[in-house]
Design an enzyme around this catalytic site. Sequence first.
Site, PDB file in Angstrom:
ATOM      1  N   SER A 165       1.939  -4.564   7.726  1.00 35.68           N
ATOM      2  CA  SER A 165       0.551  -4.332   6.701  1.00 35.68           C
ATOM      3  C   SER A 165      -0.339  -3.411   7.206  1.00 35.68           C
ATOM      4  O   SER A 165      -0.612  -2.202   6.887  1.00 35.68           O
ATOM      5  CB  SER A 165       0.110  -5.425   6.112  1.00 35.68           C
ATOM      6  OG  SER A 165      -1.183  -5.322   5.308  1.00 35.68           O
ATOM      7  N   SER A 169       4.180   1.258   8.620  1.00 35.35           N
ATOM      8  CA  SER A 169       3.620   0.406   7.346  1.00 35.35           C
ATOM      9  C   SER A 169       5.135  -0.116   6.853  1.00 35.35           C
ATOM     10  O   SER A 169       6.007   0.795   6.273  1.00 35.35           O
ATOM     11  CB  SER A 169       2.957   1.204   6.663  1.00 35.35           C
ATOM     12  OG  SER A 169       1.511   0.823   6.749  1.00 35.35           O
ATOM     13  N   ASP A 214       0.455  -7.758   0.375  1.00 31.62           N
ATOM     14  CA  ASP A 214       0.790  -6.273   0.597  1.00 31.62           C
ATOM     15  C   ASP A 214       2.057  -5.899   0.669  1.00 31.62           C
ATOM     16  O   ASP A 214       2.845  -6.066   1.601  1.00 31.62           O
ATOM     17  CB  ASP A 214       0.094  -5.824   1.826  1.00 31.62           C
ATOM     18  CG  ASP A 214       0.154  -4.635   2.020  1.00 31.62           C
ATOM     19  OD1 ASP A 214       0.767  -3.704   1.241  1.00 31.62           O
ATOM     20  OD2 ASP A 214      -0.348  -3.870   3.254  1.00 31.62           O
ATOM     21  N   GLY A 224       2.598   5.164  10.198  1.00 27.57           N
ATOM     22  CA  GLY A 224       4.178   5.225   9.792  1.00 27.57           C
ATOM     23  C   GLY A 224       4.967   3.909   9.906  1.00 27.57           C
ATOM     24  O   GLY A 224       6.119   3.879   9.557  1.00 27.57           O
ATOM     25  N   HIS A 251       0.811  -1.463   0.034  1.00 26.80           N
ATOM     26  CA  HIS A 251      -0.133   0.071  -0.142  1.00 26.80           C
ATOM     27  C   HIS A 251       0.813   1.400  -0.144  1.00 26.80           C
ATOM     28  O   HIS A 251       0.294   2.242  -0.521  1.00 26.80           O
ATOM     29  CB  HIS A 251      -0.940   0.082   1.122  1.00 26.80           C
ATOM     30  CG  HIS A 251      -0.369   0.006   2.576  1.00 26.80           C
ATOM     31  ND1 HIS A 251      -0.287  -1.083   3.297  1.00 26.80           N
ATOM     32  CD2 HIS A 251      -0.041   0.789   3.254  1.00 26.80           C
ATOM     33  CE1 HIS A 251       0.102  -0.904   4.377  1.00 26.80           C
ATOM     34  NE2 HIS A 251       0.537   0.289   4.591  1.00 26.80           N
TER      35      HIS A 251
END
Length: 464
Positions: A350, A334, A245, A332, A215
């Site tokens: 994720s 991620s 992801d 943040g 993402h």
Amino acid sequence: MSHKRIPKRKAAIAVGSVAALGAAALLLPNANASQTGSSDATPKTFKADDVSGLASQVAAQLGDAFAGAYYNADKKQVVINVVGNDSNVVNTIRKAGAIPNRVQNSTAALQAAAKTLKAQATVPGTAWSVDPKTNKIQVSADSTVTGAKWDKVESTVKSLGSGMATLRKSGGAFKTLVSGGDAIFAQANGGGVRCSLGFNVTASDGSPAFLTAGHCGVAAKQWSDSQNGQPIATVDQATFPGNGDFSLVKYDDPNTQAPSEVNAGNGQTVQINQAADAVVGQQVFRMGSTTGLHDGTVTGLDATVNFQSETVPGGVDTVTGLIQTNVCAEAGDSGGSLFTQDGSAVGLTSGGSGDCTAGGETFFQPVTAALKATGATLGAGGAAGAGNQSASPGGQGGAGDQSASPGGQSGAGDQSASPGGQSGAGDQSGTGQQAGGAADQSGSEQSGQAQGGGAADGSSLTSP
């Protein structure tokens, strides 16, 4: 994690301040658990990284009787689930040094139940995964699932029959968290996007690169190691939503050195030796640029998470094949790294719910699946990529063949490329290039499988 520029533009994975000193202390060197046991009937002790290989071997011998495996971290023992009363099956497990555990639900039954959930309960704000400890599918619904939506999920779970699945409320809302390990930044759609670098890798063409969340890769094409700095890396591949992801981002400078290590803060650096499949019950560490270092336990496999889409009003961005944990994360984080004390790369952050004050649950993209899909290898290519890992720390076998990920279970449906080659949570549609949509630094990301184009914001299901 923070990008450090040093001579020859060496890209070191370094994370900001460590929020959890307790987790940092756990990373201090300790003695590796070794296999023991003086007789075939005596359970042996194993490292968590050995569980996948053992499960793979036993599953091949047991066939349909095999119903998953998990790790008892306290006793360092492996538990193998079996259906039926065949004494030969029990003896096979004991000879392997594991503990047999008779259960009711077969792998096929759990797969069928997950397909039903996919068909009838794909509601934004829900998630499910296989829990071999309970031999059930654990279904979670976040705070946005109320009224008719809750009734729909609840009735579907009940329709699966007693003893097949559990349903619980999850605090907060599931969402993707764009903002994160070594902090990486992008300017897209009129705003700043922040994520975390996961692991340095070598792309299939030999160029230096890193893995982060998918993402993040669909939110922006170019990434910098400082908030307003010039881009230093460009997205090569990105997958979100759908079967994973993850993103592969190549450094623009071909001379960039990308060591296979994670700077865990507090003066500690963890060398990453291999990629390994997750094991239910194992301890894991997560590093992210927002919250630093935190640890927890793997609680489920083959998780399906239904994020509320911000590109399609009322739509759902479903991601399958994820790892479920009780590790906290925030916006943040991620893309940040999930790894073990012994230096195995396990996952990429994720999304999830909750925060690092009240706690929560977080889902991770399996690194083995990301490496296999992108063709990349860890670090300078000295470690094997996806599956069949042979260079685990302490001379132990690695993650084993991906087709026998921990629990060896096909999880929730017919995903062909979920972690460890397992069936994931159902084949998801809707993967494609998404346009536009701004992502802010609070961690929202929009759906889409693309390279660049549009910041993704998975509201209601949190992706760090």
